[in-house]
Design a protein around this motif. Structure first.
Motif, PDB file in Angstrom:
ATOM      1  N   PRO A  34      -9.382 -28.704 -23.351  1.00 27.65           N
ATOM      2  CA  PRO A  34      -8.561 -29.953 -23.026  1.00 27.65           C
ATOM      3  C   PRO A  34      -9.626 -31.189 -22.992  1.00 27.65           C
ATOM      4  O   PRO A  34      -9.497 -32.612 -23.371  1.00 27.65           O
ATOM      5  CB  PRO A  34      -8.158 -30.005 -21.477  1.00 27.65           C
ATOM      6  N   ASN A  35     -11.028 -30.952 -22.719  1.00 31.08           N
ATOM      7  CA  ASN A  35     -12.055 -32.031 -22.959  1.00 31.08           C
ATOM      8  C   ASN A  35     -12.927 -32.217 -24.055  1.00 31.08           C
ATOM      9  O   ASN A  35     -13.909 -32.826 -24.001  1.00 31.08           O
ATOM     10  CB  ASN A  35     -12.811 -32.104 -21.690  1.00 31.08           C
ATOM     11  N   LEU A  36     -12.620 -31.467 -25.158  1.00 28.41           N
ATOM     12  CA  LEU A  36     -13.403 -31.483 -26.246  1.00 28.41           C
ATOM     13  C   LEU A  36     -13.098 -32.735 -27.156  1.00 28.41           C
ATOM     14  O   LEU A  36     -12.189 -33.060 -27.147  1.00 28.41           O
ATOM     15  CB  LEU A  36     -12.717 -30.269 -27.239  1.00 28.41           C
ATOM     16  N   ARG A  37     -14.475 -33.394 -27.319  1.00 19.64           N
ATOM     17  CA  ARG A  37     -14.330 -34.796 -27.968  1.00 19.64           C
ATOM     18  C   ARG A  37     -15.153 -34.440 -29.386  1.00 19.64           C
ATOM     19  O   ARG A  37     -15.083 -35.501 -30.015  1.00 19.64           O
ATOM     20  CB  ARG A  37     -15.298 -35.606 -26.959  1.00 19.64           C
ATOM     21  N   ALA A  38     -16.148 -33.607 -29.653  1.00 21.10           N
ATOM     22  CA  ALA A  38     -16.787 -33.403 -30.844  1.00 21.10           C
ATOM     23  C   ALA A  38     -16.811 -32.073 -31.193  1.00 21.10           C
ATOM     24  O   ALA A  38     -17.121 -31.046 -30.385  1.00 21.10           O
ATOM     25  CB  ALA A  38     -18.223 -33.827 -30.578  1.00 21.10           C
ATOM     26  N   LEU A  39     -16.559 -31.636 -32.311  1.00 23.04           N
ATOM     27  CA  LEU A  39     -16.359 -30.393 -33.048  1.00 23.04           C
ATOM     28  C   LEU A  39     -17.037 -30.594 -34.308  1.00 23.04           C
ATOM     29  O   LEU A  39     -16.669 -31.034 -35.319  1.00 23.04           O
ATOM     30  CB  LEU A  39     -14.775 -30.111 -33.217  1.00 23.04           C
ATOM     31  N   TYR A  40     -17.835 -29.252 -34.498  1.00 26.49           N
ATOM     32  CA  TYR A  40     -18.628 -29.386 -35.898  1.00 26.49           C
ATOM     33  C   TYR A  40     -18.401 -28.132 -36.450  1.00 26.49           C
ATOM     34  O   TYR A  40     -18.588 -26.939 -35.899  1.00 26.49           O
ATOM     35  CB  TYR A  40     -20.090 -29.396 -35.460  1.00 26.49           C
ATOM     36  N   LEU A  41     -17.878 -28.128 -37.629  1.00 26.83           N
ATOM     37  CA  LEU A  41     -17.274 -26.961 -38.368  1.00 26.83           C
ATOM     38  C   LEU A  41     -17.831 -26.852 -39.787  1.00 26.83           C
ATOM     39  O   LEU A  41     -17.207 -25.990 -40.737  1.00 26.83           O
ATOM     40  CB  LEU A  41     -15.810 -27.192 -38.411  1.00 26.83           C
ATOM     41  N   GLU A  42     -18.796 -27.686 -39.957  1.00 29.69           N
ATOM     42  CA  GLU A  42     -19.150 -27.520 -41.499  1.00 29.69           C
ATOM     43  C   GLU A  42     -19.762 -26.149 -41.800  1.00 29.69           C
ATOM     44  O   GLU A  42     -20.233 -25.625 -40.743  1.00 29.69           O
ATOM     45  CB  GLU A  42     -20.233 -28.562 -42.008  1.00 29.69           C
ATOM     46  N   GLY A  43     -19.906 -25.691 -43.151  1.00 32.61           N
ATOM     47  CA  GLY A  43     -20.474 -24.528 -43.440  1.00 32.61           C
ATOM     48  C   GLY A  43     -19.684 -23.439 -43.101  1.00 32.61           C
ATOM     49  O   GLY A  43     -19.984 -22.171 -43.039  1.00 32.61           O
ATOM     50  N   ASN A  44     -18.377 -23.465 -43.077  1.00 30.75           N
ATOM     51  CA  ASN A  44     -17.398 -22.356 -42.899  1.00 30.75           C
ATOM     52  C   ASN A  44     -16.478 -22.345 -44.301  1.00 30.75           C
ATOM     53  O   ASN A  44     -16.507 -23.389 -44.944  1.00 30.75           O
ATOM     54  CB  ASN A  44     -16.543 -22.598 -41.728  1.00 30.75           C
ATOM     55  N   ARG A  45     -15.315 -21.486 -44.090  1.00 28.66           N
ATOM     56  CA  ARG A  45     -14.454 -21.228 -45.323  1.00 28.66           C
ATOM     57  C   ARG A  45     -12.973 -21.965 -44.872  1.00 28.66           C
ATOM     58  O   ARG A  45     -12.249 -20.869 -44.991  1.00 28.66           O
ATOM     59  CB  ARG A  45     -14.648 -20.032 -45.864  1.00 28.66           C
ATOM     60  N   LEU A  46     -12.961 -22.846 -44.142  1.00 26.16           N
ATOM     61  CA  LEU A  46     -11.743 -23.213 -43.402  1.00 26.16           C
ATOM     62  C   LEU A  46     -10.818 -23.983 -44.274  1.00 26.16           C
ATOM     63  O   LEU A  46     -10.928 -24.646 -45.045  1.00 26.16           O
ATOM     64  CB  LEU A  46     -12.164 -23.875 -41.956  1.00 26.16           C
ATOM     65  N   ARG A  47      -9.570 -23.405 -43.808  1.00 31.65           N
ATOM     66  CA  ARG A  47      -8.354 -24.460 -44.153  1.00 31.65           C
ATOM     67  C   ARG A  47      -7.670 -24.637 -42.863  1.00 31.65           C
ATOM     68  O   ARG A  47      -7.283 -23.660 -42.095  1.00 31.65           O
ATOM     69  CB  ARG A  47      -7.509 -23.686 -45.139  1.00 31.65           C
TER      70      ARG A  47
END
Length: 416
Positions: A279-292
């Motif tokens: 609930p308190n997440l404010r920054a998320l770093y996801l680069e370098g993955n194979r996401l959709r």
């Protein structure tokens, strides 16, 4: 000029610079990076000169950066600096002794070393001999005295070539809040299990750990606010979607105060659903993955800062439009590989999705270091459409991947 004269002349120049600083401010920071000949005599004379310098500025010294060409012992001389708050050491080997624990206000320590040794005193060595230990490094934990400043708040062991986690040392630091043990691939899951005893941690960096799976014992760090797991998984780690989903669920679910999370560079195929339960997440770093991103991406609703690959943005931009109500800054990586992925999307649609994020005002294109300036054709089309579709958006580029917040630098409103 012989080696000894050269060493002393270097130290004399440093001494004069420190005196100049002392006349201007009481917040002295001493920076010495020495490249001395290999002679033991030269190094001994140079160390004596360094200690003489520190004795002169001792009442005012608050920060120290010292690079040393040989083994360096930290103990009573460092603990004797009454106002020293931050110290950084670069050396082939650093030996820590129990007298360092008495440093009164030393709260931040950083090491750039090839070997870090916790040196027991004579009594401990004798006890170790009785139990058959071969070297001081093998002294049983119950015999170790604290060899780190008791007031320590932040400890940086990035790339320190650790084979074992100094868990018994860490457990004796009541104020320790921040720990960086990134780039220590020799630390096994078994060793990392000892992190569960450092329950006061609020920031942990465990990037480039090359682990076969996520460390399950991190779930016990329930007070954690900042967690960096960039490329935490080894190249040959099992990336089965269901297995990773279970691992993330077990690890992240107790971390209800987590504000900053990086799982970049792990070649994930799906965004862990456990992220939506923070609930308190404010920054998320996801680069370098194979996401959709999934169609209903509720985990984005509270984010103010997000990093993605360009490919993820182009394939999942509609999810940002519906869930990015608080997003203010977007970092995008990997434009150089879009052509190989064969991803294409009408640029105006993407631009409109970004415009639908009411607070989004910064878009940063993260370029590979040393890359030749230029844009992928899909990125170029989007950049052309953005000023019209979203005129408030400030667009910039950087070669640095050093973005992101730490415990001290993150906005007060994220602290929860």
């Amino acid at each position: 000029m012989d080696g000894l004269t050269l060493a002393l002349s270097l130290l004399t120049s440093c001494y004069l610079n420190i005196n100049t600083l002392e006349a201007q401010t009481h917040q002295i920071v001493c920076i010495m990076m020495l490249a001395l000949p290999g002679s033991t005599q030269v190094r001994a004379a140079a160390l004596a000169a360094v200690l003489a310098i520190l004795a002169e500025v001792q009442p005012s010294l608050e920060g120290l950066q010292l690079g040393w060409p040989g083994p360096l012992e930290l103990g009573a001389w460092l603990a004797a600096l009454p106002r020293l708050r931050e110290a950084s050491f670069e050396a082939p080997e650093v030996q820590l002794t129990p007298s360092l624990a008495a440093a009164p206000v030393l709260t931040t320590l950083q090491f750039s070393v090839r070997r870090l040794v916790f040196t027991p005193n004579a009594g401990q060595e004798a006890a170790a001999a009785q139990v058959g230990a071969d070297a001081p490094d093998d002294v049983p934990q119950q015999l170790q005295l604290l060899c780190l400043p008791r007031a320590l708040v932040a400890l940086d062991l990035l790339g320190a070539q650790l084979r074992q986690l100094p868990a018994q040392q860490l457990s004796q630091l009541p104020s320790l809040r921040s720990l960086d043990i990134s780039c220590n691939p020799r630390l096994s899951l078994h060793e990392l299990a000892a992190l569960s005893t450092v329950t006061g941690l609020q920031e942990l960096a465990l990037s480039m750990a090359e682990l076969p799976q996520l460390p399950p014992h991190l779930s016990l760090l329930s007070d954690i606010r900042v967690l960096y797991l960039h490329s935490v998984l080894a190249e040959d780690a099992d990336r089965d979607v269901q297995s990773l989903e279970r691992q993330f669920q077990a690890m992240l679910s107790p971390m209800q105060r987590l504000a900053i999370l990086s799982v970049s560079g792990n070649r994930l195929q799906e965004l862990p659903t456990a992220v939506a339960g923070l609930p308190n997440l404010r920054a998320l770093y996801l680069e370098g993955n194979r996401l959709r991103l999934p169609p209903c991406c509720t985990c984005l609703s509270g984010l103010e800062e997000l990093s993605l690959d360009w490919g993820t943005l182009l394939s999942s931009h509609a999810q940002l439009a519906t869930s990015g109500s608080r997003l203010s800054r977007l970092y995008l990586s990997g434009s150089h590989s879009l052509g190989r992925q064969g991803i294409a999307c009408p640029p105006l649609e993407v631009a409109r999705s970004l415009a639908a994020c009411p607070r989004l005002d910064h878009l940063v294109d993260v370029l590979p270091e040393g890359s030749v300036p230029g844009l992928d054709i899909e990125v170029a089309r989007l950049m052309y459409a953005l000023p019209t579709a979203c005129p408030r958006l400030h667009i910039s580029a950087t070669e640095s991947e050093g973005y992101g917040y730490g415990l001290e630098s993150m906005p007060p409103s994220w602290r929860g």
